[in-house]
Design a protein around this motif. Structure first.
Motif, PDB file in Angstrom:
ATOM      1  N   ILE A  60       0.842  -1.172   0.000  1.00 35.49           N
ATOM      2  CA  ILE A  60       0.000   0.000   0.000  1.00 35.49           C
ATOM      3  C   ILE A  60       0.891   1.242   0.000  1.00 35.49           C
ATOM      4  CG2 ILE A  60      -0.125   0.072   2.522  1.00 35.49           C
ATOM      5  CD1 ILE A  60      -2.797   1.145   2.432  1.00 35.49           C
ATOM      6  N   ALA A  61       0.462   2.275  -0.715  1.00 40.40           N
ATOM      7  CA  ALA A  61       1.153   3.566  -0.655  1.00 40.40           C
ATOM      8  C   ALA A  61       0.510   4.355   0.479  1.00 40.40           C
ATOM      9  CB  ALA A  61       1.015   4.305  -1.976  1.00 40.40           C
ATOM     10  N   PRO A  62       1.281   4.739   1.501  1.00 34.38           N
ATOM     11  CA  PRO A  62       0.664   5.338   2.690  1.00 34.38           C
ATOM     12  C   PRO A  62       0.132   6.748   2.450  1.00 34.38           C
ATOM     13  CG  PRO A  62       3.047   5.435   2.869  1.00 34.38           C
ATOM     14  CD  PRO A  62       2.745   4.660   1.612  1.00 34.38           C
ATOM     15  N   ALA A  63      -0.924   7.085   3.168  1.00 35.64           N
ATOM     16  CA  ALA A  63      -1.440   8.455   3.165  1.00 35.64           C
ATOM     17  C   ALA A  63      -0.399   9.371   3.800  1.00 35.64           C
ATOM     18  CB  ALA A  63      -2.746   8.525   3.950  1.00 35.64           C
ATOM     19  N   ILE A  64      -0.504  10.669   3.528  1.00 34.58           N
ATOM     20  CA  ILE A  64       0.517  11.613   3.962  1.00 34.58           C
ATOM     21  C   ILE A  64       0.741  11.575   5.476  1.00 34.58           C
ATOM     22  CG2 ILE A  64      -1.185  13.498   3.788  1.00 34.58           C
ATOM     23  CD1 ILE A  64       2.633  13.882   3.488  1.00 34.58           C
ATOM     24  N   ARG A  65      -0.346  11.527   6.250  1.00 36.16           N
ATOM     25  CA  ARG A  65      -0.150  11.551   7.712  1.00 36.16           C
ATOM     26  C   ARG A  65       0.511  10.275   8.213  1.00 36.16           C
ATOM     27  NH1 ARG A  65      -4.909   9.622   6.655  1.00 36.16           N
ATOM     28  NH2 ARG A  65      -5.838   8.057   8.006  1.00 36.16           N
ATOM     29  N   VAL A  66       0.261   9.169   7.484  1.00 38.30           N
ATOM     30  CA  VAL A  66       0.912   7.908   7.839  1.00 38.30           C
ATOM     31  C   VAL A  66       2.394   7.968   7.460  1.00 38.30           C
ATOM     32  CG1 VAL A  66       0.947   5.428   7.380  1.00 38.30           C
ATOM     33  CG2 VAL A  66      -1.235   6.629   7.605  1.00 38.30           C
ATOM     34  N   LEU A  67       2.659   8.575   6.312  1.00 37.31           N
ATOM     35  CA  LEU A  67       4.039   8.729   5.854  1.00 37.31           C
ATOM     36  C   LEU A  67       4.856   9.568   6.844  1.00 37.31           C
ATOM     37  CD1 LEU A  67       6.288   8.577   3.655  1.00 37.31           C
ATOM     38  CD2 LEU A  67       5.278  10.613   2.628  1.00 37.31           C
ATOM     39  N   THR A  68       4.324  10.706   7.263  1.00 35.96           N
ATOM     40  CA  THR A  68       5.082  11.568   8.176  1.00 35.96           C
ATOM     41  C   THR A  68       5.343  10.853   9.506  1.00 35.96           C
ATOM     42  OG1 THR A  68       3.005  12.633   8.804  1.00 35.96           O
ATOM     43  CG2 THR A  68       4.363  13.786   7.223  1.00 35.96           C
ATOM     44  N   LYS A  69       4.329  10.147   9.989  1.00 36.62           N
ATOM     45  CA  LYS A  69       4.489   9.430  11.257  1.00 36.62           C
ATOM     46  C   LYS A  69       5.585   8.365  11.146  1.00 36.62           C
ATOM     47  CE  LYS A  69       0.948   7.050  12.894  1.00 36.62           C
ATOM     48  NZ  LYS A  69      -0.453   6.795  13.295  1.00 36.62           N
ATOM     49  N   ALA A  70       5.542   7.620  10.044  1.00 34.21           N
ATOM     50  CA  ALA A  70       6.514   6.538   9.862  1.00 34.21           C
ATOM     51  C   ALA A  70       7.923   7.087   9.614  1.00 34.21           C
ATOM     52  CB  ALA A  70       6.079   5.634   8.709  1.00 34.21           C
ATOM     53  N   LEU A  71       8.002   8.212   8.881  1.00 35.52           N
ATOM     54  CA  LEU A  71       9.305   8.829   8.615  1.00 35.52           C
ATOM     55  C   LEU A  71       9.937   9.361   9.899  1.00 35.52           C
ATOM     56  CD1 LEU A  71       8.925  10.881   5.304  1.00 35.52           C
ATOM     57  CD2 LEU A  71      10.522   9.005   5.728  1.00 35.52           C
ATOM     58  N   LYS A  72       9.080   9.919  10.747  1.00 35.78           N
ATOM     59  CA  LYS A  72       9.562  10.460  12.011  1.00 35.78           C
ATOM     60  C   LYS A  72      10.258   9.364  12.819  1.00 35.78           C
ATOM     61  CE  LYS A  72       7.865  12.780  16.154  1.00 35.78           C
ATOM     62  NZ  LYS A  72       6.663  13.270  16.845  1.00 35.78           N
ATOM     63  N   LYS A  73       9.617   8.201  12.800  1.00 31.41           N
ATOM     64  CA  LYS A  73      10.164   7.066  13.531  1.00 31.41           C
ATOM     65  C   LYS A  73      11.525   6.652  12.966  1.00 31.41           C
ATOM     66  CE  LYS A  73       7.910   2.895  15.164  1.00 31.41           C
ATOM     67  NZ  LYS A  73       6.739   2.067  14.904  1.00 31.41           N
ATOM     68  N   LYS A  74      11.620   6.716  11.633  1.00 30.88           N
ATOM     69  CA  LYS A  74      12.834   6.207  10.993  1.00 30.88           C
ATOM     70  C   LYS A  74      13.939   7.260  10.876  1.00 30.88           C
ATOM     71  CE  LYS A  74      14.647   3.580   7.239  1.00 30.88           C
ATOM     72  NZ  LYS A  74      14.459   2.559   6.257  1.00 30.88           N
ATOM     73  N   LEU A  75      13.559   8.488  10.495  1.00 31.82           N
ATOM     74  CA  LEU A  75      14.578   9.506  10.192  1.00 31.82           C
ATOM     75  C   LEU A  75      14.608  10.661  11.187  1.00 31.82           C
ATOM     76  CD1 LEU A  75      13.997   9.711   6.320  1.00 31.82           C
ATOM     77  CD2 LEU A  75      15.717   8.356   7.517  1.00 31.82           C
ATOM     78  N   GLY A  76      13.657  10.680  12.108  1.00 34.84           N
ATOM     79  CA  GLY A  76      13.658  11.739  13.109  1.00 34.84           C
ATOM     80  C   GLY A  76      12.745  12.902  12.760  1.00 34.84           C
ATOM     81  N   GLU A  77      12.539  13.752  13.749  1.00 36.66           N
ATOM     82  CA  GLU A  77      11.611  14.883  13.671  1.00 36.66           C
ATOM     83  C   GLU A  77      11.879  15.788  12.465  1.00 36.66           C
ATOM     84  OE1 GLU A  77       8.392  16.397  15.493  1.00 36.66           O
ATOM     85  OE2 GLU A  77       9.710  15.570  17.030  1.00 36.66           O
ATOM     86  N   GLU A  78      13.168  16.143  12.323  1.00 34.32           N
ATOM     87  CA  GLU A  78      13.571  17.142  11.330  1.00 34.32           C
ATOM     88  C   GLU A  78      13.198  16.720   9.913  1.00 34.32           C
ATOM     89  OE1 GLU A  78      17.874  18.803  10.241  1.00 34.32           O
ATOM     90  OE2 GLU A  78      17.515  18.634  12.395  1.00 34.32           O
ATOM     91  N   LYS A  79      13.419  15.441   9.608  1.00 37.56           N
ATOM     92  CA  LYS A  79      13.208  14.968   8.249  1.00 37.56           C
ATOM     93  C   LYS A  79      11.810  14.404   8.015  1.00 37.56           C
ATOM     94  CE  LYS A  79      17.829  14.151   6.598  1.00 37.56           C
ATOM     95  NZ  LYS A  79      18.745  13.197   5.996  1.00 37.56           N
ATOM     96  N   SER A  80      10.872  14.740   8.897  1.00 29.20           N
ATOM     97  CA  SER A  80       9.521  14.226   8.705  1.00 29.20           C
ATOM     98  C   SER A  80       8.476  15.332   8.818  1.00 29.20           C
ATOM     99  CB  SER A  80       9.231  13.130   9.735  1.00 29.20           C
ATOM    100  OG  SER A  80       9.315  13.663  11.035  1.00 29.20           O
ATOM    101  N   SER A  81       8.905  16.558   9.032  1.00 29.52           N
ATOM    102  CA  SER A  81       7.917  17.632   9.177  1.00 29.52           C
ATOM    103  C   SER A  81       7.247  17.888   7.835  1.00 29.52           C
ATOM    104  CB  SER A  81       8.590  18.908   9.679  1.00 29.52           C
ATOM    105  OG  SER A  81       9.378  19.464   8.644  1.00 29.52           O
ATOM    106  N   ASN A  82       6.032  18.392   7.909  1.00 29.05           N
ATOM    107  CA  ASN A  82       5.320  18.741   6.680  1.00 29.05           C
ATOM    108  C   ASN A  82       6.101  19.761   5.866  1.00 29.05           C
ATOM    109  OD1 ASN A  82       2.940  17.281   6.253  1.00 29.05           O
ATOM    110  ND2 ASN A  82       1.955  18.310   7.984  1.00 29.05           N
ATOM    111  N   LYS A  83       6.703  20.724   6.580  1.00 31.19           N
ATOM    112  CA  LYS A  83       7.457  21.776   5.904  1.00 31.19           C
ATOM    113  C   LYS A  83       8.603  21.171   5.093  1.00 31.19           C
ATOM    114  CE  LYS A  83       9.906  26.092   6.984  1.00 31.19           C
ATOM    115  NZ  LYS A  83      11.272  25.701   6.598  1.00 31.19           N
TER     116      LYS A  83
END
Lengths: 110, 133, 103
Positions: A60-83
């Motif tokens: 499945i291709a994740p929805a944006i909010r799922v993507l940011t949450k999962a990225l935060k876990k993997k790459l940290g806060e900085e690289k997962s913000s919407n901005k």
């Protein structure tokens, strides 16, 4: 629609998403990115590769909010913000990055 | 949030032979954006949807079984599976895939709860909206 | 005149398999496909008993790719039921005089 790549036509849907994701490769990704007016940097690849791994595991291709949450876990806060993600993919991180990753349009986008 | 409603998706069909299971999963994923109180019920042949090691290459359809494991990312954390339905089909809890979500302490915990028929009836009765597949 | 009977609906949900077994005659073959394969899983189930009861007279078969899609290992089917591939499906159709679908 289709992408002209290495002398072949790679089919896509009317929005430019590949119809057969097994035909994806990194060079084709560069071509799709060019169509999206994106120059691929290491940071872009980080997101694209993450999406491919996510799809591989969950089909499945994740929805944006799922993507940011999962990225935060993997790459940290900085690289997962919407901005941060919108700077990389101005027309929508989930949609543009999924397209470049050769995945279908994200499920759960409303 | 005072306008949160309790939504239950009722899954009663085996996967792959008809489109019900996939349709349900897609509606759940799309509906998850609305931040309601969502649960999924698996009873009757619906219990087959969660059986592990489904391999669909031989029948030429996309295998959506791994997507159930992404439900936790979509904040869908309650999957109720009916005990009698499993037993009547020669299945046990061990035949089901692992579906987890992260709890408040950031630990992965199981989203699947095996419930008996009477409890399933109570769960159904407690909903605001029931969607059947 | 032998018949290949195919059943494609789950026996836990519909009466197609029961009706098929009630009408199949000695020498016939019954093939479970699509959602019907869930009935072939071994265990102390009503359906497993019905298949065993039918087997002295009929042969019972189940389509392997449909089993795999539903996570049922080939060695977990009711004893006596044979797992066939698509080629086996064709062979069954060819070795019986006609086929009849129970939808």
């Amino acid at each position: 629609m289709s992408y002209h790549f290495n002398g072949a036509d790679i089919a896509s849907d009317e929005e430019g998403y590949l119809t057969d994701l097994s035909l994806w490769n990194p060079e084709l990704a560069l071509l799709i990115a060019k169509d999206e007016k994106i120059e691929m940097s290491d940071e872009h690849w980080e997101v694209v590769n993450f999406l491919r791994e996510y799809y591989d595991e969950y089909q499945i291709a994740p929805a944006i909010r799922v993507l940011t949450k999962a990225l935060k876990k993997k790459l940290g806060e900085e690289k997962s913000s919407n901005k941060y993600l919108y700077e990389l993919f101005p027309y929508g991180p989930a949609k543009q990055a999924c397209k470049i990753a050769g995945l279908p349009k994200p499920t759960g986008c409303v | 949030m005072s306008d949160t409603k309790r939504f239950l998706y009722v899954n009663r069909k085996a996967p792959h032979g008809t489109v019900y299971a996939l349709e349900s999963l897609e509606v759940v994923l799309i509906g998850a954006a609305f931040e309601q109180d969502v649960s999924l019920a698996f009873l009757d042949d619906g219990v087959f949807q969660l059986v592990k090691k489904q391999v669909t290459t031989g029948i030429g359809v996309k295998n959506f079984a791994p997507t159930y494991r992404a439900l936790g990312d979509y904040d869908v954390k309650k999957l109720y599976v009916e005990r009698e339905s499993l037993a009547e089909r020669g299945l046990t809890e061990d035949d089901l895939m692992e579906v987890t979500h992260e709890n408040d302490d950031e630990e992965d915990v199981s989203s699947i709860e095996i419930v008996d028929r009477a409890r399933m009836a109570q769960i159904m009765a407690a909903q605001d909206v029931v969607l059947s597949f | 005149m032998s018949t290949l009977h195919t059943v494609n609906k789950s026996p836990y949900e519909r009466g197609s398999l029961d009706s098929c077994l009630a009408h199949a005659l000695p020498g016939d073959a019954v093939l479970l496909i699509e959602d019907a394969v869930v009935g072939a899983r071994a265990g102390s189930t009503r359906v497993a008993e019905a298949l065993k009861a039918a087997m002295p007279g009929c042969t019972i078969h189940v389509l392997g790719p449909d089993l795999a899609a539903r996570g049922i290992p080939a060695d977990a089917v009711v004893e006596g039921v044979s797992v066939v591939d698509y080629g086996g499906f064709v062979d069954l159709a060819a070795t019986h005089d006609k086929s009849q679908a129970w939808l």
